[in-house]
Design a protein around this motif. Structure first.
Motif, PDB file in Angstrom:
ATOM      1  N   ASN A   4       7.444 -44.732 111.014  1.00 30.62           N
ATOM      2  CA  ASN A   4       8.502 -43.852 111.517  1.00 30.62           C
ATOM      3  C   ASN A   4       8.444 -43.809 113.044  1.00 30.62           C
ATOM      4  N   ILE A   6      10.913 -42.553 114.888  1.00 32.08           N
ATOM      5  CA  ILE A   6      11.757 -41.457 115.359  1.00 32.08           C
ATOM      6  C   ILE A   6      10.912 -40.415 116.088  1.00 32.08           C
ATOM      7  N   GLY A  61      10.629 -37.473 108.367  1.00 25.49           N
ATOM      8  CA  GLY A  61      10.397 -36.849 109.662  1.00 25.49           C
ATOM      9  C   GLY A  61       9.294 -35.806 109.620  1.00 25.49           C
ATOM     10  N   ASP A 162      12.232 -36.652 121.155  1.00 25.36           N
ATOM     11  CA  ASP A 162      12.434 -37.543 120.000  1.00 25.36           C
ATOM     12  C   ASP A 162      13.809 -37.340 119.380  1.00 25.36           C
ATOM     13  N   PHE A 166      16.879 -39.959 119.073  1.00 23.36           N
ATOM     14  CA  PHE A 166      17.417 -40.220 117.734  1.00 23.36           C
ATOM     15  C   PHE A 166      18.931 -40.007 117.706  1.00 23.36           C
ATOM     16  N   THR A 170      21.727 -42.770 117.022  1.00 25.17           N
ATOM     17  CA  THR A 170      22.589 -42.566 115.854  1.00 25.17           C
ATOM     18  C   THR A 170      24.053 -42.496 116.258  1.00 25.17           C
TER      19      THR A 170
END
Length: 178
Positions: A4, A6, A61, A162, A166, A170
């Motif tokens: 991960n 993210i 997450g 973060d 993100f 996105t």
């Protein structure tokens, strides 16, 4: 590192937090005093060296942070009530690796560290623990509390960074496809 990406900044901050907790716990453990006020011998550091952490990041997450230590951690951290005597063989193993010098109870002179003397000393120590118990040190609890109080702002800032990355990624991907 985890899969991960993210929460990369958040992960770094949690690792820093865990490292600080372990460093402080080792410091407290090394500086703790025995019942007579003397600093304990730090040559045998199996408990201190065994302190570690596991940080897991999930695809959702979520983060999970856990600490690990040697099996006798609970007895050092929380102590032991008087009552039941601990097994002498565990204490004999501890005596073998600990830089202890055994003494004759009658003369006070140092004696050889052989199996018979080690077993005798182990029995006496186990009996003493059974009779008087062991005082707790709370070395890890105190280290954790100290750094937990300071964690809020750094984690919030890292998490915000973060989430900003993100959302930018996105939104950029969604805008291109529309």
């Amino acid at each position: 590192m985890s899969e991960n990406k993210i929460l990369k900044e958040t992960e770094k901050e949690f690792k820093k937090f865990a490292d600080k907790v372990i460093k402080r716990a080792r410091y407290i453990l090394a500086k703790r005093k025995n019942s007579k006020g003397y600093t304990t011998n730090t040559k045998q550091k199996t408990l201190s060296d065994s302190l570690d952490y596991n940080l897991k990041l999930y695809s959702s997450g979520a983060l999970e942070l856990g600490f690990t230590a040697a099996e006798h951690f609970n007895y050092v951290e929380y102590g032991r009530e008087s009552g039941k005597q601990p097994p002498s063989n565990k204490i004999a193993n501890w005596i073998k690796i600990k830089p202890l010098r055994l003494r004759d109870l009658k003369t006070g002179k140092f004696i050889e560290k052989n199996k018979k003397n080690i077993n005798s000393a182990a029995f006496l120590i186990a009996r003493s623990i059974g009779t008087y118990g062991i005082k707790p040190t709370y070395f890890f609890r105190d280290a954790f509390k100290m750094h937990y109080k300071r964690i809020d702002k750094t984690i919030i800032k890292a998490y915000a960074k973060d989430m900003e990355k993100f959302l930018k990624t996105t939104l950029k991907d969604n805008i291109k496809t529309e």
